[in-house]
Design an enzyme around this catalytic site. Sequence first.
Site, PDB file in Angstrom:
ATOM      1  N   ARG A   8       0.816  -1.224   0.000  1.00  0.00           N
ATOM      2  CA  ARG A   8       0.000   0.000   0.000  1.00  0.00           C
ATOM      3  C   ARG A   8       0.849   1.273   0.000  1.00  0.00           C
ATOM      4  NH1 ARG A   8      -3.636  -2.963   3.481  1.00  0.00           N
ATOM      5  NH2 ARG A   8      -5.319  -3.733   2.160  1.00  0.00           N
ATOM      6  N   LYS A  30       1.994  11.931 -10.355  1.00  0.00           N
ATOM      7  CA  LYS A  30       0.959  11.209 -11.118  1.00  0.00           C
ATOM      8  C   LYS A  30       1.591  10.001 -11.791  1.00  0.00           C
ATOM      9  CE  LYS A  30      -2.077  13.445 -13.840  1.00  0.00           C
ATOM     10  NZ  LYS A  30      -2.677  14.575 -14.599  1.00  0.00           N
ATOM     11  N   GLU A  72       6.884  18.828 -24.135  1.00  0.00           N
ATOM     12  CA  GLU A  72       6.423  19.135 -22.772  1.00  0.00           C
ATOM     13  C   GLU A  72       7.064  20.427 -22.237  1.00  0.00           C
ATOM     14  OE1 GLU A  72       3.872  17.924 -21.344  1.00  0.00           O
ATOM     15  OE2 GLU A  72       3.741  15.737 -21.505  1.00  0.00           O
ATOM     16  N   LYS A 114       6.386  23.718 -12.769  1.00  0.00           N
ATOM     17  CA  LYS A 114       5.458  22.604 -12.530  1.00  0.00           C
ATOM     18  C   LYS A 114       5.255  22.394 -11.024  1.00  0.00           C
ATOM     19  CE  LYS A 114       3.990  17.966 -13.308  1.00  0.00           C
ATOM     20  NZ  LYS A 114       4.002  16.716 -14.035  1.00  0.00           N
ATOM     21  N   GLU A 124      -5.131  17.552  -8.232  1.00  0.00           N
ATOM     22  CA  GLU A 124      -5.744  18.009  -9.486  1.00  0.00           C
ATOM     23  C   GLU A 124      -7.244  18.226  -9.372  1.00  0.00           C
ATOM     24  OE1 GLU A 124      -3.952  16.262 -13.050  1.00  0.00           O
ATOM     25  OE2 GLU A 124      -5.861  16.565 -14.075  1.00  0.00           O
ATOM     26  N   ARG A 128      -4.332  22.629 -11.109  1.00  0.00           N
ATOM     27  CA  ARG A 128      -3.361  21.702 -11.719  1.00  0.00           C
ATOM     28  C   ARG A 128      -3.812  21.233 -13.105  1.00  0.00           C
ATOM     29  NH1 ARG A 128      -0.197  16.441  -9.131  1.00  0.00           N
ATOM     30  NH2 ARG A 128       0.776  15.857 -11.097  1.00  0.00           N
ATOM     31  N   ASN A 132      -2.689  19.964 -18.203  1.00  0.00           N
ATOM     32  CA  ASN A 132      -3.236  19.097 -19.255  1.00  0.00           C
ATOM     33  C   ASN A 132      -3.434  19.842 -20.574  1.00  0.00           C
ATOM     34  OD1 ASN A 132      -3.375  16.821 -17.602  1.00  0.00           O
ATOM     35  ND2 ASN A 132      -5.290  17.534 -16.696  1.00  0.00           N
ATOM     36  N   HIS A 135      -3.364  18.125 -23.924  1.00  0.00           N
ATOM     37  CA  HIS A 135      -3.310  16.680 -23.669  1.00  0.00           C
ATOM     38  C   HIS A 135      -4.548  15.909 -24.110  1.00  0.00           C
ATOM     39  CE1 HIS A 135       0.440  17.469 -21.774  1.00  0.00           C
ATOM     40  NE2 HIS A 135       0.570  16.230 -21.347  1.00  0.00           N
ATOM     41  N   HIS A 139      -3.639  12.765 -26.162  1.00  0.00           N
ATOM     42  CA  HIS A 139      -4.029  11.397 -25.788  1.00  0.00           C
ATOM     43  C   HIS A 139      -4.849  10.758 -26.896  1.00  0.00           C
ATOM     44  CE1 HIS A 139      -3.467  12.186 -21.184  1.00  0.00           C
ATOM     45  NE2 HIS A 139      -2.333  12.047 -21.835  1.00  0.00           N
ATOM     46  N   HIS A 152       4.832  10.636 -26.776  1.00  0.00           N
ATOM     47  CA  HIS A 152       3.883  11.457 -26.032  1.00  0.00           C
ATOM     48  C   HIS A 152       4.065  12.966 -26.268  1.00  0.00           C
ATOM     49  CE1 HIS A 152       1.204  12.723 -22.867  1.00  0.00           C
ATOM     50  NE2 HIS A 152       2.184  13.397 -22.287  1.00  0.00           N
TER      51      HIS A 152
END
Length: 258
Positions: A8, A30, A72, A114, A124, A128, A132, A135, A139, A152
Amino acid sequence: MAAALYMRGIGVVHCPTTLLAQVDASVGGKTAVNLTAGKNLAGVFHQPRAVYADVGVLATQSEEEYRSGLGEVLKTALVAGPELLELVEQGAPGLTARDPATLAAIVAACVRAKAAVVAADPLERGPRRALNLGHTFAHAIEHAAGFGRVPHGIAVAVGLGIALRAARELGLLEDRELPGRLGRLMGRLGLPADLAELRSSRLSDMPAALSPKELVRAMRLDKKSRGGAVHLVLARAAGRLDLEVPVDGALIESWLAP
Ligand SMILES: NC(=O)c1ccc[n+]([C@@H]2O[C@H](COP(=O)([O-])OP(=O)(O)OC[C@H]3O[C@@H](n4cnc5c(N)ncnc54)[C@H](O)[C@@H]3O)[C@@H](O)[C@H]2O)c1
């Protein structure tokens, strides 16, 4: 992701060795895996205890992976504001040459930008989401092309161009010079500025026949899509963003047509 799941959660230290990971993925916690249904659909937030980045290792990155990182860098600059955008413009020759001093300055500036956004909203829930930018389109390109065919950050670069077009078409764009400025910067950094350039680029393996309809279908699978509308992050100017603009899929399709 393994560190987040094992017992965990155990502590993790990141030593990113790609430009993309140094400026973006190693910071912010993330982590996710792609499912057949879409990109990053199974994931968690798990902050690293520390991040150690050495720009010297970037000398051996492949051309396409390095340029993917530059995508990026551009996104971070558009999110952070004019100061970082100017730094990237001034540093473009050094970035292309992978000059260590230029890289150290720009990687540090991107991490600072960032980290500030993430610290204000680690899970987020709000601000935040700015990270994206581009993105939803990226994606969709990665998914519709087949994961692994378009790097990416290359998809992100194209997504930034489409996001600026969307902002202009919706009457949100305040800095009318920004699309041209970004296009010129992409050219200097060797990035494809739109879908047509992406299709013919040697940096990706984008199927020539990929249609706007297929891209919008992939967009609807995005985590940020709800009901019939796709929710977009759009830039009015560098550093001034709208975080949740609902846009009808058919409208997006018309912007993506060749
Ligand atoms: N979590 C986040 O916030 C976040 C943000 C942006 C991107 N991402 C994700 O990160 C992933 C891409 O990560 P990446 O760009 O670091 O790629 P990667 O880890 O897949 O590495 C790309 C390739 O480069 C090689 N490589 C790595 N460093 C090298 C070096 N110094 N010299 C030579 N070869 C080297 C690797 O072996 C691999 O073959 C994407 O899946 C993207 O979605 C996550």
